[in-house]
Design a protein around this motif. Structure first.
Motif, PDB file in Angstrom:
ATOM      1  N   GLU A   1      13.562  31.493 -24.625  1.00  0.00           N
ATOM      2  CA  GLU A   1      14.368  31.335 -23.416  1.00  0.00           C
ATOM      3  C   GLU A   1      15.116  30.024 -23.504  1.00  0.00           C
ATOM      4  N   PHE A   2      16.407  30.068 -23.169  1.00  0.00           N
ATOM      5  CA  PHE A   2      17.190  28.844 -23.128  1.00  0.00           C
ATOM      6  C   PHE A   2      17.797  28.764 -21.734  1.00  0.00           C
ATOM      7  N   ASN A   3      17.494  27.668 -21.011  1.00  0.00           N
ATOM      8  CA  ASN A   3      17.972  27.524 -19.638  1.00  0.00           C
ATOM      9  C   ASN A   3      17.566  28.693 -18.765  1.00  0.00           C
ATOM     10  N   GLY A   4      16.411  29.257 -19.044  1.00  0.00           N
ATOM     11  CA  GLY A   4      15.923  30.361 -18.235  1.00  0.00           C
ATOM     12  C   GLY A   4      16.395  31.737 -18.650  1.00  0.00           C
ATOM     13  N   ASN A   5      17.289  31.812 -19.651  1.00  0.00           N
ATOM     14  CA  ASN A   5      17.781  33.130 -20.082  1.00  0.00           C
ATOM     15  C   ASN A   5      17.205  33.483 -21.449  1.00  0.00           C
TER      16      ASN A   5
ATOM     17  N   ALA B   1      12.230  16.464 -14.828  1.00  0.00           N
ATOM     18  CA  ALA B   1      13.007  17.122 -15.884  1.00  0.00           C
ATOM     19  C   ALA B   1      12.726  18.619 -15.914  1.00  0.00           C
ATOM     20  N   LYS B   2      13.824  19.380 -16.065  1.00  0.00           N
ATOM     21  CA  LYS B   2      13.679  20.838 -16.074  1.00  0.00           C
ATOM     22  C   LYS B   2      13.368  21.311 -17.488  1.00  0.00           C
ATOM     23  N   GLU B   3      12.864  22.534 -17.545  1.00  0.00           N
ATOM     24  CA  GLU B   3      12.571  23.110 -18.837  1.00  0.00           C
ATOM     25  C   GLU B   3      13.870  23.601 -19.482  1.00  0.00           C
ATOM     26  N   LEU B   4      14.070  23.295 -20.753  1.00  0.00           N
ATOM     27  CA  LEU B   4      15.332  23.668 -21.400  1.00  0.00           C
ATOM     28  C   LEU B   4      15.153  24.825 -22.370  1.00  0.00           C
TER      29      LEU B   4
ATOM     30  N   ILE C   1      10.299  22.723 -24.337  1.00  0.00           N
ATOM     31  CA  ILE C   1      10.956  21.430 -24.435  1.00  0.00           C
ATOM     32  C   ILE C   1      11.687  21.186 -23.127  1.00  0.00           C
ATOM     33  N   LEU C   2      11.443  19.999 -22.545  1.00  0.00           N
ATOM     34  CA  LEU C   2      12.115  19.646 -21.295  1.00  0.00           C
ATOM     35  C   LEU C   2      13.438  18.982 -21.605  1.00  0.00           C
ATOM     36  N   GLU C   3      14.268  18.867 -20.581  1.00  0.00           N
ATOM     37  CA  GLU C   3      15.534  18.159 -20.760  1.00  0.00           C
ATOM     38  C   GLU C   3      15.253  16.706 -21.093  1.00  0.00           C
TER      39      GLU C   3
ATOM     40  N   LYS D   1      23.260  20.456 -25.592  1.00  0.00           N
ATOM     41  CA  LYS D   1      22.125  20.087 -24.755  1.00  0.00           C
ATOM     42  C   LYS D   1      20.890  19.873 -25.620  1.00  0.00           C
ATOM     43  N   PHE D   2      20.912  20.526 -26.784  1.00  0.00           N
ATOM     44  CA  PHE D   2      19.724  20.490 -27.631  1.00  0.00           C
ATOM     45  C   PHE D   2      20.160  20.349 -29.090  1.00  0.00           C
TER      46      PHE D   2
END
Lengths: 379, 545
Positions: free
Chosen positions: B357-361, B284-287, B322-324, B459-460
């Motif tokens: 950061e959300f989705n890396g941004n 799971a990726k980081e969200l 928080i992960l996906e 997504k969240f």
């Protein structure tokens, strides 16, 4: 392992919903139901409707127009409607005209009913022409034929029918009230809503302006009106300017109330939820805030209208409000400003009855509406 | 352990103190007559605790108030009703006699300790007033008695408290004052109407312990009104289960819990939150990531000339990821900054420092307008389903608003399909669309609020105590629903709660907050099984049996 927890299905929740759904009503349905139950408010409401109807169709309901009069019948007392006389028994409603006699001792003019001058009251008679919203007609609800004038509420110093003038006056008095209330409503709620919603420096400035308007001493200002308004101006101009000044002193209170309501509403979850789905400020204001203060605005209006009507009649009575030849209740009362004419023609007080009725009816209606819209507000 | 306690309490006496027959209460409303309570009979023996348990609207409080004759004006009592208290039928007593009994023989404590104390009088005077009303003693003696009462209910420093006003006391202390008021005249029967519902969990257990202790020393009977089965199980001897104004089942507490007869009781007991969150894939990726978050509210106070600024640190240097598909629980007592932290993360509350950061941004620098494209991804469900839906909008408008704003779905028809899908997701019929929120129960409203978030395909979702305003059985359904949705749509949640039972059932990780700081964090199982700090320990002890 999840299955075990999803135990008895949605049974309880559904049962609850069914019990509720069987008699669920929308907010406005509930309001209507509560209002209809309130007999005092309902009575007020019906009278309000009648008064508004009178104002709209003044031309039809009033037997004569407001300006023309019979110079020979000055200060004639009210005529009694009769349906019986000794000669011909029961018949259609009729009135007797008066013959004037002078008391040889006091030189007082007396009006004696004269059986010779009998005028039969008929319905839907032709008379002076009136027009309303493009409808032109000369039919009046009632009157008398063969050119004889009847004065059910007497006549004034120019021989004009008091009843007709009172009916025409309803239009001006009510129009003044409606105009002032609507303007104050629009400006007050817009200013209040924006100040409460945006806050900050804007709110600070707006609140100081509101305080400035609230600090105006209103009575001296009204009296100074005579000086402010051009004397020889068109009566309609004066009417509008007068309405403008009344409005300027009324919107401030409402804007305060609305601001407070919006301030408390801004922190409500549904406003924040709208923000969370990305709603812009204007959308939040229009879709979420405005509908929820509408009941407050409606109640405010029904309480404000009689107040403006009272103020208008008071100022016109003093001669500083609506100017003749426009007829309002206050203007009519202005004719009996001095004691002698009051003693000579007490029937010219008739508009007072109309003012009392209107104020009571609108207040009763407003009371009923307030209770119906917000049953928890009083206590 | 539990059994011994119950045995000790119930052995006190067996005399029937209060015998209520055929209580029925109707309410006259605009919609016609509503039956509040229907012909219930029950009794209380002296020295025992009877629990009236049921969900909101089941008529628990109305029953108690009917005994006290403290109902609203539109209430009509049943004609066959009899209330035998110590051998007299209270129903036949005139109001003046009743006043002597209220506050003297039978007393009551309420849910909300702030509103049941008068804010403009000192607490000492308020308690003394009750004593003076029923006894002929001087004010000085009464105040002395108040001090001893305050000692009894464990209010620290009782002499100093006498002259304080209600707002200067904490919620727990106010409830203690209320209890001391109720005890002032040594009542035979104490009616406690949801005495701990408005309090934090750790305070709750203290107050219940206090009640039990006082019951033993004074030998009084207690009617405990509550919706919390945990409280019932720990604190009562006998229990009456109520629904829709009727007593469905009554009996000894342990019998009822071991062997419930009525299906509703079974259903209630089964709806205690249980189960575990299902595991998330390792890949799971980081969200969402918050780094050194800080939120400060500056409060200006003082006079115009002597203006002071007070900085209230609601969130103090908190970092989290928080992960996906993951659920992070944030627990803590009221005022610990849980909600502020959550709202800051989705930018509904501006933060003073730190990065998000959300989705890396990075999103912490974005303006409200720049945030708008991201709004559908970051959704929120609020605590109170009664204030989170606009009462003047129908369900179609409420759910569809986000679609219109974010220009999802080109036509009315397309949007309608999406709304139906969202309603289907939350297990509601499509035919509710044209109805107003007031036609739905709390649980259904919360489903609608969830549908409003779900329709945007987020997504969240930030869940800000979504179950704490709901009844127990509904709470369980909502938790199941949230679990299903997470699995179906691979959602990530932050779940804010003060209820560790719910957190255990739903969250992978947990973060314990106190005074704006994180005191403990880690995998839920580990933290709950082995709490490291004393604060977490207290939380765990008071909420999990």
């Amino acid at each position: 392992m999840v299955e075990q927890t999803s135990s008895p299905p949605v049974e309880a929740d559904n049962l609850h919903a069914e019990a509720k759904a069987s008699h669920s009503l929308t907010y406005w349905q509930l309001v209507r139901r509560r209002f209809i139950r309130n007999s005092y408010g309902m009575m007020g409401f019906i009278i309000c409707i009648l008064i508004i109807f009178t104002a709209l169709f003044a031309g039809f309901i009033a037997p004569y127009d407001a300006q023309s009069g019979n110079r020979k019948v000055l200060y004639s007392p009210p005529q009694l409607i009769k349906i019986h006389n000794s000669e011909s028994g029961f018949q259609r409603p009729f009135v007797y005209g008066f013959t004037e006699e002078m008391d040889p001792n006091t030189f007082e003019i007396k009006f004696i009913p004269d059986p010779e001058k009998k005028a039969i009251i008929r319905f839907f008679v032709r008379g002076s022409e009136w027009s309303f919203l493009g409808i032109k007609s000369n039919i009046h609800l009632f009157g008398s034929d063969d050119g004889v004038r009847i004065y059910l509420l007497g006549s004034d110093n120019l021989g004009r029918d008091v009843l007709s003038r009172m009916i025409w006056g309803t239009r001006v008095s009510l129009l003044m009230g409606v105009l002032v209330v609507i303007c104050a409503l629009i400006v007050g709620s817009l200013v209040g809503m924006s100040a409460g919603f945006f806050g900050g420096l804007y709110d600070l400035i707006v609140q100081r302006i509101v305080e400035f308007f609230k600090a105006f001493p209103d009575l001296p200002l009204y009296l100074a009106l005579t000086a402010i308004l051009p004397r020889r101006a068109d009566p309609i101009m004066i009417f509008i300017m007068f309405a403008g000044i009344l409005f300027l002193l009324r919107w401030a209170d409402l804007s305060r109330e609305v601001r407070g309501k919006v301030l408390s509403m801004r922190s409500l979850d549904y406003v924040r939820a709208a923000e969370a789905v990305g709603a812009s400020n204007s959308r939040i204001l229009i879709r979420h805030v405005a509908p929820n203060i509408s009941s407050h605005l409606i109640v405010w209006s029904t309480f404000q209208l009689p107040e403006v009507i009272l103020l208008e009649s008071f100022l016109s009575f003093l001669g500083v409000g609506v100017q003749p030849p426009m007829v309002s209740w206050g203007v009519m009362l202005n004719q009996i400003l001095d004691f002698q004419s009051f003693a000579a023609a007490p029937w010219m007080m008739a508009p007072v009855g109309m003012i009392i009725l209107t104020v009571l009816a609108f207040n009763a209606c407003g009371d009923g509406l307030r209770d119906a819209m917000d049953p928890h507000s009083h206590g | 352990m539990l059994w011994i306690l119950i045995a000790m309490v119930s052995s006190a006496s067996n005399k029937t103190l209060l015998d209520v027959k055929n209580v029925s209460v109707d309410f006259k409303t605009v919609g016609g007559i509503v039956h509040g309570v229907k012909k219930n009979s029950f009794y209380v023996k002296s020295g025992e605790t009877l629990a009236l348990v049921g969900e909101s609207g089941s008529g628990k409080s109305v029953t108690a108030r009917a005994i006290m004759q403290m109902l609203a004006e539109n209430a009509v009592l049943g004609k066959e009703m009899e209330v035998w208290f110590n051998g007299t039928n209270l129903q036949t007593l005139p109001e003046i006699e009743m006043q002597k009994i209220r506050g003297n023989n039978i007393t009551m404590i309420f849910q909300e300790p702030l509103t049941s104390l008068n804010p403009v009088y000192r607490v000492g005077d308020q308690v003394a007033e009750i004593i003076l009303k029923h006894n002929k003693i001087t004010k000085k003696d009464a105040l002395k008695k108040v001090i001893s009462l305050f000692k009894e209910v464990h209010i620290p420093d009782p002499e100093a408290r006498l002259t304080q006003y209600p707002h200067q006391l904490s919620g727990g202390q106010r409830q203690r004052v209320m209890i001391s008021m109720a005890l002032a005249n040594e009542p035979d029967l104490l009616i406690a109407d949801e005495p701990t519902t408005a309090l934090d969990v750790t305070v709750q257990s203290e107050i219940l312990l206090l009640l039990k202790e006082l019951q033993k020393t004074h030998g009084m009977a207690i009617i405990l009104i509550t919706h919390d089965l945990g409280v019932v199980r720990k604190n009562s001897d006998r229990v009456c289960v109520m629904r829709y104004g009727e007593i469905l089942e009554s009996g000894n507490t342990d019998d009822i819990f071991e062997n419930p007869q009525h299906p509703y009781t079974k259903h209630l007991i089964a709806s205690e939150p249980s189960g575990m969150p299902d595991s998330i894939p390792e890949t799971a990726k980081e969200l969402l990531r918050g780094n050194a978050l800080r939120t400060v509210f500056s409060i200006k106070h003082g006079s115009f000339i002597n203006r002071k600024k007070l900085d209230l640190v609601a969130v103090d240097d908190i970092s989290l990821t928080i992960l996906e598909g993951e659920t992070l629980g944030i627990v803590g007592e009221s005022g610990s900054g849980k909600s502020t932290l959550g709202m800051s993360l989705i930018r509904l509350q501006s933060s003073t420092g730190g990065t998000i950061e959300f989705n890396g941004n990075r999103i912490d620098q974005l303006t409200r307008k720049e945030m708008r494209p991201l709004r559908p991804d970051l959704q929120v469900v609020f605590q109170d389903p009664f204030s989170s839906l606009n009462p003047r909008m129908i369900i179609r408008q409420i759910i569809g608003e986000g679609l219109i704003i974010n220009k999802i779905g080109n036509s009315r028809k397309e949007r309608e399909v999406l709304i139906k899908e969202a309603l289907n997701d939350v297990q509601m019929e499509a035919n509710v669309m044209d109805r107003f929120p007031n036609e739905f129960s709390g649980g259904q409203r919360q489903r609608i609020a969830i549908a409003r978030a779900m329709v945007l395909k987020p997504k969240f979702i930030l869940l800000d105590e979504p179950t704490s305003a709901l009844d127990l059985s509904i709470q369980a359904q909502i938790i199941d629903l949230l679990r299903d949705l997470r699995r179906k749509h691979k959602l990530s949640y932050i779940f804010i709660s003060h209820d560790l039972k719910v957190v255990r059932a739903l969250c992978h990780k947990v973060l314990v907050m106190q005074h704006g700081r994180v005191v403990e964090e880690g995998l839920t199982e580990k933290v709950l099984a082995n709490p490291n700090t004393s604060y977490t320990k207290r939380l765990v002890e008071s909420s999990i049996i």
